[in-house]
Write a protein that holds these residues in place. Structure first.
Motif, short mmCIF file in Angstrom:
data_model
loop_
_atom_site.label_atom_id
_atom_site.label_comp_id
_atom_site.label_asym_id
_atom_site.label_seq_id
_atom_site.Cartn_x
_atom_site.Cartn_y
_atom_site.Cartn_z
N ALA A 21 38.19 74.82 50.49
CA ALA A 21 38.34 73.52 51.15
C ALA A 21 39.49 73.54 52.15
O ALA A 21 39.36 73.03 53.27
CB ALA A 21 38.53 72.41 50.13
N ALA A 22 40.62 74.13 51.76
CA ALA A 22 41.78 74.18 52.66
C ALA A 22 41.48 75.06 53.88
O ALA A 22 41.82 74.69 55.01
CB ALA A 22 43.00 74.71 51.92
N SER A 23 40.84 76.19 53.66
CA SER A 23 40.53 77.08 54.78
C SER A 23 39.46 76.48 55.69
O SER A 23 39.53 76.60 56.91
CB SER A 23 40.09 78.45 54.27
N ARG A 24 38.48 75.82 55.09
CA ARG A 24 37.44 75.17 55.90
C ARG A 24 38.07 74.10 56.79
O ARG A 24 37.79 74.01 57.98
CB ARG A 24 36.37 74.54 55.00
N ALA A 25 38.94 73.29 56.22
CA ALA A 25 39.62 72.24 56.99
C ALA A 25 40.48 72.85 58.10
O ALA A 25 40.51 72.35 59.23
CB ALA A 25 40.48 71.38 56.07
N PHE A 26 41.15 73.95 57.82
CA PHE A 26 42.01 74.61 58.81
C PHE A 26 41.20 75.11 60.00
O PHE A 26 41.52 74.82 61.15
CB PHE A 26 42.75 75.78 58.14
N TYR A 27 40.14 75.85 59.73
CA TYR A 27 39.36 76.46 60.82
C TYR A 27 38.44 75.47 61.53
O TYR A 27 38.22 75.59 62.74
CB TYR A 27 38.58 77.67 60.30
N VAL A 28 37.90 74.48 60.80
CA VAL A 28 36.97 73.53 61.41
C VAL A 28 37.73 72.32 61.97
O VAL A 28 37.60 72.00 63.16
CB VAL A 28 35.91 73.07 60.39
N ASP A 29 38.49 71.64 61.13
CA ASP A 29 39.14 70.40 61.55
C ASP A 29 40.35 70.65 62.45
O ASP A 29 40.54 69.95 63.45
CB ASP A 29 39.56 69.56 60.35
N LEU A 30 41.18 71.62 62.13
CA LEU A 30 42.39 71.87 62.91
C LEU A 30 42.11 72.72 64.15
O LEU A 30 42.44 72.33 65.26
CB LEU A 30 43.47 72.54 62.04
N LEU A 31 41.48 73.89 63.95
CA LEU A 31 41.24 74.78 65.09
C LEU A 31 39.98 74.43 65.87
O LEU A 31 39.78 74.91 66.98
CB LEU A 31 41.18 76.24 64.63
N GLY A 32 39.13 73.59 65.30
CA GLY A 32 37.98 73.09 66.04
C GLY A 32 36.79 74.02 66.16
O GLY A 32 35.95 73.85 67.04
N LEU A 33 36.66 74.99 65.24
CA LEU A 33 35.50 75.87 65.31
C LEU A 33 34.26 75.13 64.80
O LEU A 33 34.33 74.37 63.84
CB LEU A 33 35.74 77.14 64.48
N ARG A 34 33.14 75.37 65.45
CA ARG A 34 31.88 74.69 65.13
C ARG A 34 31.17 75.39 63.96
O ARG A 34 31.05 76.60 63.94
CB ARG A 34 30.97 74.68 66.35
N VAL A 35 30.69 74.60 63.01
CA VAL A 35 29.94 75.14 61.87
C VAL A 35 28.54 75.51 62.34
O VAL A 35 27.82 74.69 62.89
CB VAL A 35 29.85 74.12 60.71
N VAL A 36 28.16 76.77 62.13
CA VAL A 36 26.81 77.26 62.43
C VAL A 36 25.93 77.11 61.20
O VAL A 36 24.80 76.64 61.27
CB VAL A 36 26.84 78.73 62.89
N ALA A 37 26.47 77.52 60.05
CA ALA A 37 25.74 77.43 58.78
C ALA A 37 26.75 77.44 57.64
O ALA A 37 27.82 78.02 57.75
CB ALA A 37 24.78 78.60 58.63
N GLU A 38 26.36 76.79 56.55
CA GLU A 38 27.21 76.74 55.36
C GLU A 38 26.31 76.81 54.14
O GLU A 38 25.37 76.02 54.02
CB GLU A 38 28.03 75.47 55.36
#
Length: 131
Positions: free
Chosen positions: A17-34
């Motif tokens: 959860a922390a890493s997902r928030a860091f890379y998606v919410d903070l750095l703004g990377l787009r989710v392709v698949a999860e």
């Protein structure tokens, strides 16, 4: 054989959860698949990089720690190109992320700096002004 580009880089995190928030919410990377992989008790998150490559984020139960610093053998860091290192540094700091002082590459004379993801993986920002 001729290599064309880096397709993806895979990271294993200790707190999904922390890493997902860091890379998606903070750095703004787009989710392709999860996907949650029940048999492995593991999440797999594919993130799009602006260059067309991907970052794969994995979670596993109790992954062993990997040495990072001082200069351990293996992956040293991930580097992201930004147009303005000082502006990116200021923005990250405004979000509560510790960022090292900006340095200048002695060979290219480009500015760069380092910060870390939630697991301490060194991440670099390297100045690459728009053409």
């Amino acid at each position: 054989m001729q290599l064309q580009a880096i397709h993806h880089v895979a990271l294993i995190c200790s707190d999904y959860a922390a890493s997902r928030a860091f890379y998606v919410d903070l750095l703004g990377l787009r989710v392709v698949a999860e996907h949650y992989r029940e048999a492995r008790q593991s999440w797999k998150l594919d993130l799009a990089l602006p260059s067309g490559g991907q970052l794969e984020l994995f979670s596993f139960p109790a992954p062993p720690a990997r040495p990072s610093r001082p200069e351990a053998c293996g992956l040293r860091h991930l580097c992201f190109a930004v147009e303005n290192v000082a502006a990116a540094k200021a923005w990250l700091e405004s979000q509560g992320v510790a960022v090292e002082e900006i340095r200048v590459d002695e060979y290219t004379e480009k500015r760069f700096t380092f910060f870390a993801d939630p697991d301490g993986l060194p991440l670099e920002l390297y100045e690459q002004p728009a053409a």
